[in-house]
Structure formats: structure tokens, C-alpha cells
Design a protein around this motif. Structure first.
Motif, PDB file in Angstrom:
ATOM      1  N   UNK A 121       4.323  -5.892 -47.486  1.00  0.00           N
ATOM      2  CA  UNK A 121       5.627  -6.457 -47.879  1.00  0.00           C
ATOM      3  C   UNK A 121       5.407  -7.475 -48.983  1.00  0.00           C
ATOM      4  N   UNK A 122       6.507  -7.852 -49.628  1.00  0.00           N
ATOM      5  CA  UNK A 122       6.403  -8.882 -50.666  1.00  0.00           C
ATOM      6  C   UNK A 122       6.567 -10.230 -49.964  1.00  0.00           C
ATOM      7  N   UNK A 123       5.415 -10.860 -49.733  1.00  0.00           N
ATOM      8  CA  UNK A 123       5.379 -12.010 -48.829  1.00  0.00           C
ATOM      9  C   UNK A 123       6.350 -13.130 -49.240  1.00  0.00           C
ATOM     10  N   UNK A 124       6.433 -13.414 -50.540  1.00  0.00           N
ATOM     11  CA  UNK A 124       7.314 -14.524 -50.971  1.00  0.00           C
ATOM     12  C   UNK A 124       8.772 -14.216 -50.630  1.00  0.00           C
ATOM     13  N   UNK A 125       9.166 -12.963 -50.871  1.00  0.00           N
ATOM     14  CA  UNK A 125      10.558 -12.590 -50.578  1.00  0.00           C
ATOM     15  C   UNK A 125      10.837 -12.678 -49.082  1.00  0.00           C
TER      16      UNK A 125
ATOM     17  N   UNK B 241       1.532 -20.111 -46.296  1.00  0.00           N
ATOM     18  CA  UNK B 241       1.797 -20.821 -47.563  1.00  0.00           C
ATOM     19  C   UNK B 241       3.121 -20.413 -48.201  1.00  0.00           C
ATOM     20  N   UNK B 242       3.526 -19.148 -48.016  1.00  0.00           N
ATOM     21  CA  UNK B 242       4.793 -18.694 -48.615  1.00  0.00           C
ATOM     22  C   UNK B 242       5.979 -19.374 -47.924  1.00  0.00           C
TER      23      UNK B 242
ATOM     24  N   UNK C 285      10.756  -6.255 -41.536  1.00  0.00           N
ATOM     25  CA  UNK C 285      10.446  -6.360 -42.972  1.00  0.00           C
ATOM     26  C   UNK C 285       9.276  -5.454 -43.312  1.00  0.00           C
ATOM     27  N   UNK C 286       9.457  -4.618 -44.326  1.00  0.00           N
ATOM     28  CA  UNK C 286       8.341  -3.831 -44.828  1.00  0.00           C
ATOM     29  C   UNK C 286       8.731  -3.210 -46.163  1.00  0.00           C
ATOM     30  N   UNK C 287       7.765  -3.094 -47.083  1.00  0.00           N
ATOM     31  CA  UNK C 287       8.030  -2.393 -48.336  1.00  0.00           C
ATOM     32  C   UNK C 287       8.093  -0.898 -48.083  1.00  0.00           C
TER      33      UNK C 287
END
Ligand code: NAD
Length: 474
Positions: free
Chosen positions: A228-232, A267-268, A372-374
């Protein structure tokens, strides 16, 4: 006011029932006029609503405007735009005997309904069901939460200036008053609150065989896959968790992810929290406070779970708890035993998606499952293999904003659905109607005694529903 004394609300309920029976609330024009009056309440009392919710729980005005005003107006406008269509009788299929008659579903109001609301979104959770109850032609007793006392006062003092007081009444009070109120017979009860009180409401309703909607709570799991896009993810989860200082029934209650993902998320999440609320969230105008001292103490006690990785600061005088993330939380920790309803996000480590799904399915069915997953296959797997009132993939809370989606729980998280047309349907009794013609009596003869084999054959031909697409030898 002992249990034996005359019920203090009996007169009120009787009065509303008499008005309902007079038919006043049935015409479309009446319903529209009351709904438009609610619209004026929202418009003219906007500032008062923002102030009351700020006093009750430090609700940032942006959040209050979005949830208490804008989302209510959306429900209102959607209802006003569609009401004449929703109210129409629905024609249904007929058999051979009734071909020339009229068979239809009438959307009948229930009568006198009771709406009981909690404190989290004190205006929204009162008005959204109220919109549907008015739209469906009911008279309504409205019971706001005594905990959000400024909002309660605002509703009690001003709503009656807008609505027809013969049909709509506000009753204030806590457990004692609500218990007495519930002794009366209502035709429908719509309750939003905790599962424990939900049981009390259902028991009281059972005495009168009154149907109920129960909008309850519980723990909403949020699975975050390794791809996944961790920041999002961090921003969307932090927004949903810390909105209204975590006091949202559909907030992601805890995260399930692998150890590697926990390391990446931390950290995100820290970055997202600083981006949203600055280095000291206590000074941010965009971060709320807990609603009361009891709630503050209850939520603060949950900080002892796992390891505080982000936040953890508290200030009792202000009922402030910093946006907090707890790492390595165990299923046996206090934060995992109850709905958090505060700005704390525990992360529970699982080995993989299968374990996350097993974890979810081993617990009471939630109001919402988040995934959540890409990889959309992963999101779909979580959707397919779990059960909950609602579902949101790759975001949090956003499913709540669509008036087109039914909202509500299942099992421990509730019973029944509302929002948009679903609210109108909830407050409408679907009356099955057949209006036959007086003539054509020969068509009815086969069903009258004396019975015969020949009449039975005619009955079969006229009434039997055949399975489509199946070859028969007739
Ligand atoms: P609560 O159940 O304590 O109170 C809700 C309402 O019930 C209040 O109006 C209160 O006066 C009344 N009440 C409380 N105890 C009662 C009793 N013994 N007899 C009769 N009436 C009683 O809930 P709350 O603390 O206001 O809200 C917390 C719960 O609400 C959480 O579980 C949360 O998840 C849930 N909730 C659900 C939704 C949803 O839409 N499903 C929305 C918001 C909150």
C-alpha cells in the motif's frame, strides 16, 4: 417520580397520537413544510450549533460544519428532492384472478415514533433520523443525549420554534427520564447508542411489540496490507481516528498489520499527525476534547496497552488526550476489550491477511470493516470473507457521506439501516394492499365450496406460480 406514579409523558404521547390519527402529517405538502422548517433551523442556528458542539467536546468548527450541518442538509435536500416519488404507491405483479384489480404497496407512516440520540454528533444523529421520520409522515418524540448538554439545551429551546408542536416534541433527561418515557407505547423506536443500552431499549420495546432500529457501536477493525502507499494510508487512518477527537462510532478502532508494516506506518502516522495538528496538538484549533470527565478517565486508562509509540500526553483539566498510537498491542490488552471512542489507535500485529480475517471473524460483527491495499484483490478478499454493517476500502469514514448507501450495523453493532431513502423506508410501514373490483363474480366461483376436483384444477391454473426456465410436461 416513582415507577408507580402516573407516567409523566403519557399526556404528551397521547396528544401526538391524537394528531397523528387526525391525518395532519400525511399530506406531502405538510411533510415538505416541516422539512423546510428543519432546513431553516439548520441555516439560522448554524452559529449556535457550532458553539454548542465546541462547548460540549471542543469540536472544531470545520468538523462540526461538515458533520452536523452539511451532511444533515444533504440528507434534507436529498429527501426533499425525492419525497413525492418515494411516497408513491408501488404496483406489484398479480395473478390471473387479480389481473384486473389494483395491487400495490402503500408507504404508511408508523404513527408516533421515538428517536433517542447519543452525544457524539448530537445534532446529526438526531436530525438525520428525524428527517426520515417526518418524510414518512410520523409524529415524533425526540430525546437528545443529556451528556452533550449544550447541544441538548439548543435543541430543547429552539427546535420547537420551527416544528409543529402538535406533532414533534423534544424530551430531555437521562436514564431516569428515558426509562419512564419508554414505558409508553410507541409505534417505532429509533435508537443510537451503546450495545448495552440497546438491549435495554429492545427489552422496553418488546413489552409493546414495538419495532426498533438500533444503531450501535463496537470496534471497527482496519486491516492494512503490506502492499500500500503508506503515507496515504497514514493520513486517511489518522483523519478517521482523530476526527472529533476519536469520538466517532465508525472510526477505525484498531489497525491490524504485519510487524514490517507497523514499522513503516509509525513514521508516516507521526508525520500525518504533525501535518494535521502541528507539533503540539493541544494548541491546534482542529483537534477536539473528550466530552466529559468520566469519558476522559475511561479513555486515559486505555493508554496502558502495548507501547505508546506516538502521543500519550494528557491534561485532565482540559479533558485533552493527544493523538496517540499504541504499538504491539495484544488482544488481551485493555484497549482491545472495549470500543475506544477517543484519540487512541492501537496496532495489533498479525502474520498476514488470513490471520487478520480470522481475528475480525472471531469477534462481534463491527459497524464497519476497513481494508487498505494497493491490490484490489486483497480489499475484495477482506470484504468477501468478513461481515459487518458497512465496509470501506482504502479510506475511512467516507462511506458515511453517501446518502445512497444504507448505514447501520449487524449483530452487536446494530439492527436496521438508514440514510437517504433507507431512512424513509425505515419509518414507513409497507402496507400490502389489494383493491378488487366488485364485479366479475364468476372468476371467484372456483374458490367457493362445495369444492371439487375440477375447481382445484382451475385454482391451480389461476394461482400457481411456476418456476421460470424449468421444462414441465404439462
Ligand atoms: P448511550 O447508550 O450511553 O446513550 C445513548 C442514549 O440513550 C442517550 O440519549 C441516553 O440518555 C440514553 N440512555 C442511556 N442509558 C439509558 C438507559 N439505561 N435507559 C434508557 N436510555 C438510556 O450511548 P452514548 O454514550 O451517548 O454513545 C456511545 C455509543 O453510541 C457508542 O457505543 C457508539 O459507538 C454508539 N454510536 C453509534 C452510532 C451509530 O450510528 N451506529 C453513532 C454514534 C454513536
Amino acid at each position: 417520580m416513582g415507577p408507580g406514579s402516573a407516567n409523566p409523558y403519557a399526556g404528551l404521547v397521547r396528544h401526538l397520537r391524537a394528531t397523528w390519527q387526525s391525518g395532519r402529517t400525511r399530506p406531502l405538502e405538510y411533510r415538505v413544510s416541516q422539512l423546510e422548517a428543519l432546513g431553516r433551523f439548520l441555516e439560522e442556528k448554524k452559529q449556535d450549533i457550532l458553539e454548542a458542539t465546541a462547548l460540549d467536546m471542543g469540536k472544531p468548527s470545520f468538523e462540526a460544519f461538515f458533520t452536523e450541518i452539511l451532511l444533515c442538509k444533504n440528507e434534507l435536500n436529498n429527501t426533499l428532492n425525492n419525497l413525492s416519488y418515494w411516497m408513491k404507491d408501488e404496483s406489484v405483479d398479480k395473478n390471473l384472478v387479480t389481473k384486473l384489480d389494483s395491487a400495490f404497496i402503500r408507504k404508511d407512516p408508523y404513527g408516533v415514533v421515538l428517536i433517542i440520540a447519543p452525544w457524539k454528533y448530537p445534532i446529526h444523529l438526531l436530525l438525520v433520523p428525524l428527517i426520515g421520520a417526518i418524510a414518512a409522515g410520523n409524529c415524533v418524540v425526540i430525546k437528545p443525549s443529556e451528556v452533550s448538554k449544550n447541544s441538548e439545551r439548543l435543541v430543547a429551546e429552539t427546535l420547537s420554534c420551527y416544528l409543529d408542536n402538535d406533532c414533534f416534541a423534544v424530551v430531555t433527561g437521562g436514564v431516569q427520564e428515558t426509562t419512564r418515557l419508554l414505558e409508553n407505547k410507541f409505534d417505532y423506536i429509533f435508537f443510537t447508542g451503546s450495545p448495552g443500552v440497546g438491549r435495554i431499549i429492545m427489552t422496553a420495546a418488546a413489552k409493546h411489540l414495538t419495532p426498533v432500529t438500533l444503531e450501535l457501536g463496537g470496534k471497527n477493525p482496519c486491516y492494512v496490507s503490506d502492499s500500500c502507499q503508506v503515507q496515504n494510508v497514514a493520513r486517511r487512518v489518522a483523519w478517521g481516528r482523530f476526527f472529533n477527537a476519536g469520538q466517532t462510532c465508525i472510526a477505525p478502532d484498531y489497525v491490524l498489520c504485519t510487524l514490517e508494516m507497523q514499522e513503516k506506518l509509525m513514521p508516516a502516522l507521526r508525520e500525518a499527525i504533525v501535518e494535521f495538528f502541528g507539533p503540539n496538538p493541544k494548541e491546534s484549533p482542529d483537534f477536539g476534547r473528550l466530552v466529559g470527565d468520566k469519558e476522559f478517565q475511561r479513555v486515559r486508562a486505555l493508554l496502558g496497552s502495548g507501547r505508546v509509540a506516538i502521543g500519550g500526553q494528557t491534561d485532565e483539566a482540559e479533558r485533552y488526550i493527544a493523538p496517540t498510537v499504541l504499538a504491539d498491542v495484544l488482544p488481551s490488552d485493555p484497549a482491545m476489550q472495549e470500543e475506544i471512542l477517543g484519540p487512541i489507535l492501537p496496532i495489533v500485529v498479525v502474520a498476514n491477511m488470513d490471520e487478520a480475517i480470522d481475528f475480525i471473524n472471531a469477534r462481534p460483527r463491527p459497524l464497519t470493516v476497513y481494508a487498505f491495499s494497493s491490490d484490489s484483490k486483497v480489499v475484495n478478499q477482506v470484504l468477501e470473507r468478513t461481515s459487518s454493517g458497512g465496509f470501506c476500502g482504502n479510506d475511512t469514514l467516507m462511506h458515511f457521506t453517501l446518502t445512497s448507501l444504507p448505514f447501520g450495523g449487524i449483530g452487536n453493532s446494530g439492527l436496521g439501516k438508514y440514510h437517504g431513502k433507507f431512512t424513509f423506508d425505515t419509518f414507513s410501514q409497507k402496507r400490502g394492499c389489494l383493491h378488487r373490483s366488485m364485479g366479475l363474480e364468476p372468476l371467484n366461483s372456483p374458490r367457493y365450496p362445495p369444492y371439487s376436483q375440477q375447481k382445484l384444477g382451475l385454482m391451480m391454473a389461476a394461482f400457481e406460480v411456476k418456476r421460470r426456465g424449468i421444462c414441465t410436461l404439462l
